[in-house]
Design an enzyme around this catalytic site. Structure first.
Site, mmCIF file in Angstrom:
data_model
loop_
_atom_site.group_PDB
_atom_site.id
_atom_site.type_symbol
_atom_site.label_atom_id
_atom_site.label_comp_id
_atom_site.label_asym_id
_atom_site.label_seq_id
_atom_site.Cartn_x
_atom_site.Cartn_y
_atom_site.Cartn_z
ATOM 1 N N CYS A 295 -69.405 -51.237 52.482
ATOM 2 C CA CYS A 295 -70.052 -49.936 52.690
ATOM 3 C C CYS A 295 -69.010 -48.860 53.002
ATOM 4 O O CYS A 295 -68.215 -48.517 52.145
ATOM 5 C CB CYS A 295 -71.132 -50.037 53.763
ATOM 6 S SG CYS A 295 -72.353 -48.696 53.651
ATOM 7 N N HIS B 82 -74.463 -54.677 52.364
ATOM 8 C CA HIS B 82 -74.430 -55.419 53.622
ATOM 9 C C HIS B 82 -75.160 -56.749 53.423
ATOM 10 O O HIS B 82 -76.043 -56.871 52.573
ATOM 11 C CB HIS B 82 -75.162 -54.645 54.731
ATOM 12 C CG HIS B 82 -74.486 -53.379 55.132
ATOM 13 N ND1 HIS B 82 -73.294 -53.337 55.794
ATOM 14 C CD2 HIS B 82 -74.869 -52.079 54.968
ATOM 15 C CE1 HIS B 82 -72.954 -52.077 56.030
ATOM 16 N NE2 HIS B 82 -73.886 -51.299 55.533
#
Length: 505
Positions: free
Chosen positions: A345, A429
């Site tokens: 991310c 994630h």
């Protein structure tokens, strides 16, 4: 249950990190094993560890974990307000799973928080109309007297919903009797009437030595202690907030098992500012022979077999931090030497060539580390998704929470990002929780690092998480007065609880 509604309980704490999240999860698991339909709830959460529900709503990871403990699908109803800190004085406000703006602490507590009380209570009432019991988690301490007027997570919720309250205290820190007494004595008579008693958490030693103090506490407050929970090692349950810099070097606990191969695998996680969803590395720590540490110095990367640059709520701030500390140069050296680096991310964004940010930091165009052929532009709309894909020949599930839109301009495809040599980057994630993919990825890391590490063939992260949640349920069932807790949940706080002076000022 009362008035045709499901029963309920508010688990408050004497301090932050007293154990509210895990006690709530333990009560949920105990109740669902009794055959009750249970839901967790936290009206307002402040955390950088979040999760995306199947309907595309962002909630705190602790509530997602508690939903798993209750064996129900997490929804936005379980955490209607999520605050994601972006600095010392401001947070992004997420309402019913969607961001609605940035507010300073003063602006939030000065008026906006009070506006959110109605939707918070509507969510709680909807859950109570659907479930046999709703186990609510408080935040910080219920005795924050400066914030009581606008409280939408502790006694404000308990008063409005007429919920009994159990206060959890962490005895491992010391001072738990003073904390229980002081917390109660700083509440108004109306709030005190709902505080049914206490739960001692993280006790080490002989409980008989504690019992005289519990008797004296009862004499002082008229409230009983519902249980003494022992200190439990290695639970590995999702944490509420990001690790503080003072916890540099913290080692994520793993299963107690030797490595399958001849070598261990060392993972260093850069403890970037505003680190978010650092729980991504828990699946690595669950592997026998994998040692995960959080670091903030370049020399700590030297003996690492894999370096992870994790998610962050401030990508531009994290980039500056990496450069100031010499970690950026250390990462560049690793990439040039073909030594593994994984960006997730915000960490993926930092590894790219360029960031255009008029949203998060408003810094404009900023150079990335240039380790991946990616350019990122921050959009106003937040991407919230639960993608499924394939990488390294294995099925992968994950979740996305980001404002940055990546333009991948080269490299080998890797989930939604790319790979160049031994440098990988993705917005996903939770991908390492996919067992087959995690093992394939670790084999690649071990080969690139020259380690004789072999992933265990049968590690199931999902099964380990279930075992951990069962351990929490066992703690409640074996060390708490479950009959008394069940009466509280079904009937509410007992009448006639004495007032402990001086009360709220």
């Amino acid at each position: 249950m009362r008035g045709g509604k499901g029963g309920g309980l508010l688990v408050a704490g004497t301090t932050s990190d007293a154990g509210k999240s895990v006690v709530t999860a333990g009560i949920c698991r105990w109740l669902v094993r009794k055959g009750l339909k249970v839901a967790p709830f936290k009206g307002q959460n402040m955390s950088l560890n979040s999760f995306v529900t199947r309907e595309g709503a962002e909630i705190g990871r602790a509530q997602a974990m508690q939903a798993q403990a209750a064996r129900v699908e997490p929804t936005a109803l379980m955490n209607p307000v999520l605050l994601k800190p972006g600095g010392d004085r401001s947070s992004q406000v997420v309402l019913m799973g969607k961001p609605v703006g940035e507010l300073s602490a003063k602006g939030y507590h000065g008026g906006r928080q009070k506006e959110l009380f109605e939707p918070v209570m509507a969510c709680l009432e909807e859950l109570r109309s659907t479930y046999d019991a709703v186990i609510c988690e408080g935040a910080g301490s219920p005795a924050e007297i400066n914030l009581r007027r606008t409280d939408i997570v502790n006694m404000g919720v308990a008063r409005a919903a007429k919920l009994p309250v159990v206060v959890v205290g962490d005895i491992d820190r010391g001072g738990v009797f003073a904390q229980f007494f002081g917390t109660t004595a700083l509440l108004s008579p109306e709030d005190q009437s709902l505080v049914a008693g206490y739960l001692v958490n993280k006790f080490r030693g002989d409980v008989s030595l504690l019992e005289p103090g519990l008797d004296m506490l009862y004499g002082l407050t008229g409230r009983r202690t519902f249980g003494v929970l022992p200190y439990a090692h290695g639970l590995g349950i999702d944490e509420e907030d990001g690790l503080r810099v003072s916890l540099r070097g913290t080692v994520r606990e793993s299963v107690v098992a030797p490595p399958v191969g001849a070598d261990v695998l060392r993972v260093a996680v850069c403890a970037v500012p505003l680190m978010s969803n650092f729980t991504d590395v828990d699946a690595l720590a669950a592997e026998p022979g994998v040692v995960v540490r959080f670091v903030d110095r370049p020399e700590e990367l030297v003996d690492a077999d894999l370096v992870v640059v994790p998610g962050t709520r401030g990508t531009v701030k994290a980039l500056a931090w990496l450069r100031e500390r010499g970690l950026a140069d250390a990462l560049a050296r690793r990439a040039a030497e073909g030594r593994p680096v994984l960006g997730i991310c915000g960490g993926f964004q930092a590894l790219g060539e360029r960031i255009e940010d008029e949203v998060e930091s408003k810094a404009g165009v900023v150079d990335g580390l240039g380790l991946l052929p990616v350019r990122v532009r921050f959009g106003v709309e937040k991407t919230l998704a639960r993608p499924v894909g394939e990488a390294l020949g294995e099925r992968v599930e994950g979740y996305e929470i980001h404002h940055g839109v990546a333009d991948v301009r080269g490299g080998e495809p890797f989930l939604d990002g790319c790979r160049v040599g031994a440098v990988w980057g993705t917005h996903w994630h939770g991908s390492l929780e996919s067992d087959g993919f995690r093992r394939a990825f670790l084999r690649e890391v071990a080969a690139a690092a020259g380690r004789r590490f072999v992933p265990a063939p049968d590690t199931s992260f999902g099964a380990l998480r279930e075992e951990q949640l069962d351990r929490l349920g066992d703690l409640i069932e074996e060390h708490a007065d479950t009959d008394a807790l069940l009466r509280l949940i079904e009937e509410g706080a007992p009448a006639g609880l004495p007032f402990v002076p001086p009360g709220a000022p």
